[in-house]
Design a protein around this motif. Sequence first.
Motif, PDB file in Angstrom:
ATOM      1  N   VAL A  23       0.862  -1.173   0.000  1.00  0.00           N
ATOM      2  CA  VAL A  23       0.000   0.000   0.000  1.00  0.00           C
ATOM      3  C   VAL A  23       0.897   1.221   0.000  1.00  0.00           C
ATOM      4  O   VAL A  23       1.796   1.328   0.818  1.00  0.00           O
ATOM      5  N   THR A  24       0.711   2.088  -0.890  1.00  0.00           N
ATOM      6  CA  THR A  24       1.567   3.262  -0.948  1.00  0.00           C
ATOM      7  C   THR A  24       0.698   4.492  -1.075  1.00  0.00           C
ATOM      8  O   THR A  24      -0.487   4.415  -1.334  1.00  0.00           O
ATOM      9  N   CYS A  25       1.347   5.625  -0.885  1.00  0.00           N
ATOM     10  CA  CYS A  25       0.618   6.871  -1.004  1.00  0.00           C
ATOM     11  C   CYS A  25       0.089   7.053  -2.411  1.00  0.00           C
ATOM     12  O   CYS A  25      -0.911   7.682  -2.638  1.00  0.00           O
ATOM     13  N   THR A  64      -3.465   6.237  -3.152  1.00  0.00           N
ATOM     14  CA  THR A  64      -4.423   7.247  -2.752  1.00  0.00           C
ATOM     15  C   THR A  64      -4.504   8.343  -3.815  1.00  0.00           C
ATOM     16  O   THR A  64      -5.577   8.760  -4.218  1.00  0.00           O
ATOM     17  N   ARG A  72      -4.850  -4.721   8.184  1.00  0.00           N
ATOM     18  CA  ARG A  72      -5.128  -3.330   7.860  1.00  0.00           C
ATOM     19  C   ARG A  72      -6.608  -3.187   7.549  1.00  0.00           C
ATOM     20  O   ARG A  72      -7.065  -3.556   6.465  1.00  0.00           O
ATOM     21  N   ILE A  73      -7.350  -2.692   8.497  1.00  0.00           N
ATOM     22  CA  ILE A  73      -8.792  -2.554   8.334  1.00  0.00           C
ATOM     23  C   ILE A  73      -9.268  -1.409   9.210  1.00  0.00           C
ATOM     24  O   ILE A  73      -8.621  -1.040  10.194  1.00  0.00           O
ATOM     25  N   SER A  74     -10.380  -0.846   8.850  1.00  0.00           N
ATOM     26  CA  SER A  74     -11.012   0.222   9.613  1.00  0.00           C
ATOM     27  C   SER A  74     -12.472   0.169   9.241  1.00  0.00           C
ATOM     28  O   SER A  74     -12.806  -0.220   8.116  1.00  0.00           O
ATOM     29  N   TYR A 109     -12.009   0.764   2.612  1.00  0.00           N
ATOM     30  CA  TYR A 109     -12.286   1.407   3.903  1.00  0.00           C
ATOM     31  C   TYR A 109     -11.523   2.736   3.941  1.00  0.00           C
ATOM     32  O   TYR A 109     -10.847   3.108   2.979  1.00  0.00           O
ATOM     33  N   GLY A 110     -11.633   3.409   5.073  1.00  0.00           N
ATOM     34  CA  GLY A 110     -10.870   4.645   5.286  1.00  0.00           C
ATOM     35  C   GLY A 110     -11.259   5.715   4.290  1.00  0.00           C
ATOM     36  O   GLY A 110     -12.435   5.927   4.010  1.00  0.00           O
ATOM     37  N   GLU A 111     -10.249   6.365   3.721  1.00  0.00           N
ATOM     38  CA  GLU A 111     -10.558   7.507   2.866  1.00  0.00           C
ATOM     39  C   GLU A 111     -11.252   7.107   1.575  1.00  0.00           C
ATOM     40  O   GLU A 111     -11.800   7.954   0.885  1.00  0.00           O
ATOM     41  N   MET A 163     -14.920   7.182   3.520  1.00  0.00           N
ATOM     42  CA  MET A 163     -15.319   8.345   4.305  1.00  0.00           C
ATOM     43  C   MET A 163     -15.312   9.583   3.402  1.00  0.00           C
ATOM     44  O   MET A 163     -14.429   9.738   2.572  1.00  0.00           O
ATOM     45  N   ASP A 164     -16.262  10.439   3.632  1.00  0.00           N
ATOM     46  CA  ASP A 164     -16.364  11.702   2.879  1.00  0.00           C
ATOM     47  C   ASP A 164     -16.412  11.482   1.368  1.00  0.00           C
ATOM     48  O   ASP A 164     -15.959  12.324   0.607  1.00  0.00           O
ATOM     49  N   THR A 224       5.569   5.950  -1.409  1.00  0.00           N
ATOM     50  CA  THR A 224       6.371   6.299  -0.226  1.00  0.00           C
ATOM     51  C   THR A 224       7.810   6.620  -0.635  1.00  0.00           C
ATOM     52  O   THR A 224       8.361   7.650  -0.222  1.00  0.00           O
ATOM     53  N   LEU A 225       8.402   5.750  -1.435  1.00  0.00           N
ATOM     54  CA  LEU A 225       9.799   6.002  -1.821  1.00  0.00           C
ATOM     55  C   LEU A 225       9.902   7.106  -2.874  1.00  0.00           C
ATOM     56  O   LEU A 225      10.897   7.822  -2.917  1.00  0.00           O
ATOM     57  N   LEU A 269       8.095   9.744  -2.818  1.00  0.00           N
ATOM     58  CA  LEU A 269       8.043  10.980  -2.038  1.00  0.00           C
ATOM     59  C   LEU A 269       9.357  11.221  -1.294  1.00  0.00           C
ATOM     60  O   LEU A 269       9.743  12.363  -1.041  1.00  0.00           O
TER      61      LEU A 269
END
Lengths: 418, 807
Positions: A5-7, A10, A118-120, A138-140, A143-144, A290-291, A293
């Motif tokens: 999972v990386t940025c 998203t 990894r869950i929410s 899940y998550g972003e 949400m919203d 991630t890397l 960035l």
Amino acid sequence: MRSPVTCSDTMKKSLLIPLCALCALFTLPLSAAHLAENHAAAQAKVGQSGYIVFIYPGDWDGSGKKLCRRLYDSKLVQQAAGDAVLLLAPIYQSGSEKQRAAAKAIMGPLGYPGSMGRISYPALVFYEKNGRQYTTVYGEELMDRTEEQVAATVRERMELKRKQDELLAKANSSSSGVEKARFLLDSARVAKLEWPGGLRNAIRNADPNDESGCMAALNFSCWPGKDESMADYLKRVDAALENKMLTPWQKQNACAAALGHLRRSIGMMAGGDLIRKYATAMQKLDPESTLGLAAPIVIRDWIKEFRYGQGWSPELLPGSTDPVRMRGDIPIKEAGNYAVSFYIVTGRDALHVASVRLLDGGKCVAADTVERMVNYSQRTQVFNLQVKRAVRKPVLEFVFKNDKDHRSTWGNIEVKKQ
Amino acid sequence: MKRANILRVCILAAVLGGSELPAVAQAAAPAAVQIENDEWQNPARLRKKLAEKLVETMPGLSTRKMKEFLANEANLNLLLNRHLAWVESNSGDAYNRYREQVKRWVQEKEQQCANHRKNAENLKGSEADQARFLLGRAEADLKELKDELRRPVSIADVVKDAGSAKVVKRICGDNEWLEHIAFSGELSKPGRVMGIIASAAAKDKKLLKQRIARETATATALEYARYDWSMMDADARTDYFVRNWRADRLNTVFDSIPFWQRRIVCGWKNQHSSGTVKAFEWALRHVHLPANQYPDCCWRCGYIADNMFGDSVQTGWYAAPFYGVYDDNHFAFTQYVGGVCGGLSHFGAAAACANGVPALTAGEPGHCAYIVNVDGRWTPAYSLSWERGLHWIPWDSNWTYSALHLTTELNDEKNAEDKRLSNAFRIMAHAYEECGKADKALRCFALAAKAQPLNYPLWREYAAFLSRNKAKDAAAWEKINELLCKGVASRYAEQAGELLKQVVYGPMSQCGMPPDKLRACFTTFWKHAANMGPDRWYIEKLANQQLDYCQKASQGDAEGAAYACFRDVLAAAAAHDAYSGPIMGWGNSVAGKLGADGDKKLMKAMTEALSSGSKMTDEQRHRLLGRILLTAERSRDASTYHSIAKMIPDKAKRGDHDVPDFHPFPGKLVSEGGMVFASSTSDWDAPHTHPGLLTKKGGRIHTGKDTNAWIAVKLPRHAYISGVVFAGTNQWELIHRFRPMQIQVSDTGNDDDWHDVGEPIPDTGLYINRFDLQQQNPKALYLRVLRRGGPEFFHAHGIFVYGKPAA
């Protein structure tokens, strides 16, 4: 195994989702999902698309519960889910026995995601027909988000799953072991989905001698060997960057390993050009990961110029005998005799200077190649340079002989005309 | 309207979902004293005035009279305002230090900015980029610090602003609000507390009208004032919780937690990268879980000692490549880059807090763990040892684990009246002292202790009062010692021990008490300390301090003093299963430090205590030690277990015969140095040989006739298990007792926390049984062999666990 999972996931989503949402509005579904009250009812309806369980906080979060209900009832989301069976299930914090029993009946043998995973919540958990969990939203991603956006995410996951299934089907129908292994490897590389179960064994069985290179790609790691020279190691990294079997994520990891090794072994000064090279490659592979960035930060913070006036420090000293060049306002302009003095200030190790050369436009115009040690019994060492003509672009080139484990030394370098 | 009725109306309002404070609760209570803004300019005078008024109003000194006094809300208001004025007047130095500190920070930051600016101008290329980046950071910090410099510090500063003065008035007229501020834990720098609340209220007009919003602002203010965090950050923290609570996004635990625990949640480490609003928002979206899942949630992140660049977590290089990417979001950093125990535990605890569930990190030797409040129970997570020091403390200078439990009980709704009564006496004591009536003050302290002995700050103030007024009065010190031991040690021995060490023993040993009397005072503790409390604690440290004072008082005869101290302590502690073992272990270590003669004397004392005076053979002695081992096993007290095991010779630890050779599993023998325990004991058990079970020499453990009998091992540390070798019995006629067997693992060893791993062995005729767990490689701290069914006996000669240490 979960795909990394990386940025960038998203950030890519932020572009992908509105596009998909737009598509969702104009695309008629081939089929709409089935709703079921519990697993027993779902089992009767389930097809190849499996189940999507909308898991909501039963008794511990009002907004999550409402959101999940709204998404479950959403026609857009239902259409996006294809012919999967949708279930709506609570997860309780302190529910009564009765509530828990009811939740168990809804879930049946489909287990909740583990508390270490990894869950929410709320979450949309996707299961294959056989009950194997293959992805979550899940998550972003929930949400919203609007119904259209969530529907687009669901549609995207279903599409990815279809792609993975196709690759697995191709693998199963393939007569060649090597080809089968490649299809299997590709199925593991479908983004955002869990690897198919038993993947490693399946690849190993299909291609026991790893002629396809799939096992090697899965097990890829690019750390420097204990006695491997820097040149050999960097050749290996360069080869990895060209290897089509590797994912961008694996290549980025190879770059990161190389960057760390360069900084530790050669130093931030001598390694500057190579650090820039691999950090730039790491960024290009996936700038939002991630890397990716981290790359500009590495370029910003890990590359040091060696300038006149700043002296030496462990960070600047190379860990090899490669020559290093000092630039800046070096006070050598006219012909004459110049003294280049090294003063030790502190540190555990002596500074071992093998040679000092003066370059002008890359050409050596003066040199002192008598090795000297700057240490606590000899705190100052002077190298003499006889400069026979005026110098336009003076650059001092040093060769230090401290190995990488003996660079704990700080001091100043001064140039004076005699 | 009576206070209780107001409370009910408020609760009803909250339950109905309106969360608006009803008008009656918003109105000021009938204040006995109207404090004008000017009066806060001289809090010492105000405190004196209120003390005199209290002394004048107080009808008499008894529990009954105080209850009558408190029945009038105006009297309670007078008491609370007097307390506020007292703390405020004592805070002058702290305020000055804080102002100076902020000025220093500003100067330092200005210097940093200047340096970075110079570098940005003079350097080139990437180094200039770095300087510009650092300059941007430093300028943002400077802006915040300059803002802080302009903020009010004392109440005198706060009331200079008309809007803030109204908030102060409102607080001073509201008893429930004042009680939260004064008695929910430490009250530090009330001026900053008021300033933070006023600032939040100015930004959010509805804040003070909603109970939970107001409590959130107050809890945040108390913690931010306590730890000198900036008001700008306090505003942001309050806003985060209030906004998400209003949006119904927090865990519902947040709606109902006791106020003091709200302080834990809202006061999560502001300076840590997990404490930024950005980080909290991330956790709210990505780690939103039922409360019982927070103790495990840290494991979603990898335990990664070296990052992708190959740099160790022990160096600054680990986080360096991400400086500017994740340094304001610990969660993302830990999930995407990694971390070790500290990073993982902060992930777990901060995620819980960000969602409104109380949690905190705790230091353990060479490790960082965390603790989550799950369903009202403090649940250690990723914990390797009982030796934990809290990173958030309910009471200053007290980092012990059981402080959480004492504070939980103290603040339990059922104890509210006792707590109020105790605090009222405590405030009256200070008022009497201020008015020169020391004897009445002393009586008030005793009454306060009687009303609620768990009122932790009471004891600190009681002892400080004695130091000021009765420093050489041995009887007074004897009394506080007795009251503390009786009231606290019987329930929270560790807390009593902390108070005794910190505030009683020092001055008591200086008051001129004869050595035997002093020793008797020390022994009082062990007489009352019957239970261990929530976990093992530093028993030996307390005993060492007692020994130290005894030796100092002995005037030269250190060995004699040690002997007498040990004898008395052991005699008192022997009555309690929980302490007899640890004290024996402590005696053993003390003996090691004495000469041969002293050592003999101590061993004699030990044997006397064990045998109640009768002579014992070695075997009898080992059996007695075995009984203590069983006690240590029952309380999972590995420290005591090992110190007692050391007192049993290796030869005596052996079972009937050696375990035969077997093929080990890959990895290390991770059970070596662990602790064995079982579902029960029986006449066939040989507890003194239990330590032998983990060695090739073997031992003997034997349960009673249990349903689902088991034999367990607590490993010295977490490990990934590759396999278990279990030596059952070599008697064929008993083989039915070993059918079926299953390996289970656990992180806590709690009865409800065991999980099956690997395949069961349904039927065995073998002496040596092998459980292969290489497929699952489970991670565990506890492991047991379960014999399902029964009732039946279960026994073993050896257990050998193989694998890889986890961390």
